[in-house]
Design an enzyme around this catalytic site. Structure first.
Site, mmCIF file in Angstrom:
data_model
loop_
_atom_site.group_PDB
_atom_site.id
_atom_site.type_symbol
_atom_site.label_atom_id
_atom_site.label_comp_id
_atom_site.label_asym_id
_atom_site.label_seq_id
_atom_site.Cartn_x
_atom_site.Cartn_y
_atom_site.Cartn_z
ATOM 1 C CG HIS A 79 -1.728 1.220 1.383
ATOM 2 N ND1 HIS A 79 -1.448 2.174 2.334
ATOM 3 C CD2 HIS A 79 -2.797 1.687 0.692
ATOM 4 C CE1 HIS A 79 -2.315 3.160 2.237
ATOM 5 N NE2 HIS A 79 -3.138 2.902 1.245
ATOM 6 C CD GLU A 82 -2.938 2.471 -3.501
ATOM 7 O OE1 GLU A 82 -3.522 3.578 -3.401
ATOM 8 O OE2 GLU A 82 -3.287 1.452 -2.871
ATOM 9 C CG HIS A 83 -0.177 6.213 -0.597
ATOM 10 N ND1 HIS A 83 -0.697 7.298 0.062
ATOM 11 C CD2 HIS A 83 -1.079 5.210 -0.423
ATOM 12 C CE1 HIS A 83 -1.845 6.981 0.626
ATOM 13 N NE2 HIS A 83 -2.092 5.704 0.356
ATOM 14 C CD GLU A 159 -5.075 5.137 3.285
ATOM 15 O OE1 GLU A 159 -5.822 4.387 2.632
ATOM 16 O OE2 GLU A 159 -3.978 5.555 2.849
#
Length: 459
Positions: A79, A82-83, A159
Site C-alpha cells: 500500500h 501504491e502511494h 490513513e
C-alpha cells in the site's frame, strides 16, 4: 543472398507472431462486448473489452502483488508503494501526473488488496492515449525518492488513524486477524504504525523491483476502445522504459495454494469508547475458485444480502436492534471467509448475537425455503448485471479475471451459473459451512461481564 533474406524474414515473422499473440476470449455480439488478450514480449498481458456505444474508457494496470506477499517487517509496503507511484517519474512530477488527468476531466486512483493492486484512470475515449501514457509511466518509471517516502509516511499514518476512527471498518480487519492470525492474510493491508515507521526507501524500492515485473502485470482497458491501438500504445510506453527486453518471459499464472482455516471459537475483543458495538460473527468460507462459490453467493444473498434477507428482517425489521446488519463473503486463492456484521447499542450486543447465531443454526439444520432461494437468485442476477453498467466495472472484471483466474467468463455464462444453483446446492453448502463453530470479533465499550458472556457465546 536470397536464402539469408528468407531466413531473416522467417525469424522476423516468428518474432512478430510472439509479439502479437492475440486471442479473442469472448466474441461478444456484433463486436459489442468483445474481449481480447494480447501477450507482449516480457510476459505483459493486455486485455480489452470493446463497448462502442459509450464515450468513456477506463484503463488500468493490475499488479500480482498484495499484502499477503509481505513479510511481517514489510507489512504495509504494498500500500505504501501504491502511494509512492503517484509521487513522480523521470518524465513527470506528482503535480504533472494529477494535472494531466484533471485537465481532461478524468479521474485517477488506485487500490491495494490482500492479493493484488490496481492503478486506473477513467477518461473520455478521445483522451485514452493520455491515460495510457500517464499510468504506464507511473508503473514503469517511478523514482521512489527518499524525500517522497518520508513525506508520504505521514499521509499513510493519517490513513491508518482514519481507519481506526471508523470501528465499522476496523472490525473487519480484526475479524481477518481473528480467523487467520498473525499471517500475511491476517494482517491489515495498511500495515501498522510501527511497520510504517520502520519502512525506508531501500526496502520499498527492492519490493517495487521484485513485484512490478511485466510478467506480474495485467493491463486492462474497457469502453470505446480499439484493442490493437491499446496494445500498440501500451507496448510503446513499456518499451520506452526498457521494460519488455526479456522476450522469453512467461506471464505469472493465478495464485496457487492449499491454506486451510481451522479457526473455531476464537474471540477477539477491542475495547473502544464508541456509541455502538460492532460485531462480526463468522467462520471459514470457500476459496474464490471453488465451484461451490455460486451456491454460497445465493446463500449469502438470502441470509444477509438485502432488505428481504433473513438477518435484516429478524434483527432490524422485527426487533429494531440494529441499523446495519448484513452477511458477506471474502474469497482468496486458497481459502475464504464468511461473516455476519451488525452494529448496535452496546447493551444489546448479546441479543443481536443470539439472534444471528439462532438464524445461522436454523439455516444450517433446515436450509432455506425454495421461495427464499429463488428470490436470492433473482437478486444476485440483477446485481451482477447492474454492477457492470460502467466502464470502470468492466475494466475491473476483465483485469481481475485475467490476474486471478487466467480466463474470462461472459456475463451470460455468469448468469447461467447463478441460475443453475439448486435449492439442494444451497442447503448442502449451508449445512457444511454454517454448522462450523463460529469465531467472533467485537469493537466497542465492553464491560468485563459482557466480555465473559461473549466468550461463552461461541462455545
Amino acid at each position: 543472398m536470397t536464402s539469408r533474406s528468407s531466413g531473416a524474414t522467417a525469424r522476423t515473422s516468428s518474432e512478430a507472431r510472439a509479439v502479437a499473440r492475440t486471442q479473442t476470449l469472448l466474441p461478444g455480439k456484433d463486436g459489442i462486448g468483445t474481449v481480447r488478450r494480447t501477450t507482449l514480449p516480457g510476459g505483459l498481458r493486455v486485455v480489452t473489452e470493446t463497448l462502442p456505444s459509450v464515450r468513456s474508457a477506463t484503463f488500468g494496470i493490475w499488479a500480482h502483488v498484495g499484502s499477503r506477499d509481505e513479510t511481517p517487517a514489510l507489512n504495509g509496503a504494498t500500500h505504501y508503494l501504491e502511494h509512492l507511484l503517484f509521487k513522480g517519474t523521470r518524465r513527470r512530477s506528482a503535480l504533472d501526473i494529477s494535472a494531466a488527468v484533471d485537465a481532461v476531466g478524468g479521474e485517477m486512483n488506485a487500490f491495494t488488496a490482500k492479493e493484488y493492486t490496481c492503478y486506473y484512470a477513467r477518461v473520455l475515449d478521445t483522451d485514452l492515449p493520455l491515460a495510457i501514457d500517464v499510468v504506464c509511466d507511473m508503473l514503469t518509471g517511478s523514482l521512489i525518492r527518499e524525500e517522497d517516502v518520508d513525506a508520504e509516511r505521514g499521509v499513510i499514518l493519517e490513513e491508518i488513524a482514519m481507519t481506526e476512527d471508523d470501528p465499522g471498518d476496523c472490525v473487519h480487519d480484526l475479524f481477518a486477524h481473528t480467523m487467520l492470525g498473525d499471517t500475511p492474510l491476517g494482517r491489515p493491508v495498511l500495515g501498522t504504525v510501527d511497520t510504517i515507521n520502520a519502512l525506508d526507501r531501500s526496502r520499498i524500492a527492492r519490493f517495487y523491483k521484485k513485484h512490478y515485473d511485466p510478467t506480474r502485470l495485467v493491463v486492462a482497458a474497457a469502453g470505446n476502445v480499439d484493442h490493437a491501438t491499446v496494445v500498440r500504445q501500451v507496448r510503446r510506453a513499456f518499451e520506452k522504459a526498457g521494460a519488455l527486453s526479456r522476450t522469453d518471459a512467461v506471464p505469472t499464472g493465478p495464485r496457487q495454494g492449499s491454506r486451510a482455516i481451522r479457526a473455531a471459537g476464537r474471540v477477539e475483543l477491542l475495547n473502544r469508547r464508541t456509541e455502538q458495538a460492532h460485531v462480526v460473527l463468522g467462520m471459514p468460507g470457500f476459496a474464490r475458485t471453488d465451484d461451490r462459490r455460486w451456491a454460497l453467493g445465493v446463500l449469502n444473498a438470502a441470509l444477509g444480502g438485502g432488505m428481504s434477507s433473513r438477518l435484516f428482517q429478524e434483527v432490524r425489521e422485527k426487533r429494531g436492534l440494529a441499523y446495519s446488519v448484513y452477511s458477506y463473503t471474502s474469497g482468496f486463492a486458497d481459502c475464504g471467509l464468511f461473516g455476519v456484521y451488525a452494529g448496535c447499542r452496546p447493551n444489546q450486543v448479546h441479543d443481536v448475537l443470539g439472534i444471528c447465531r439462532d438464524e445461522l443454526d436454523r439455516v444450517a439444520a433446515e436450509g432455506l425455503s425454495d421461495e427464499e432461494i429463488a428470490r436470492a437468485i433473482g437478486q444476485l442476477k440483477g446485481s451482477t448485471v447492474l454492477g457492470l453498467e460502467d466502464t470502470g466495472a468492466l475494466m475491473n472484471r476483465i483485469g481481475k479475471s485475467e490476474l486471478c483466474w487466467g480466463e474470462q467468463m461472459s456475463v451470460d455464462d455468469m448468469l447461467a451459473r447463478i441460475g443453475a444453483v439448486t435449492p439442494d446446492d444451497v442447503r448442502e453448502v449451508a449445512g457444511e459451512l454454517l454448522s462450523r463453530r463460529p469465531s467472533l470479533s467485537v469493537i466497542g465499550p465492553l464491560k468485563d461481564k459482557q466480555a465473559d458472556r461473549l466468550h461463552r457465546a461461541v462455545a
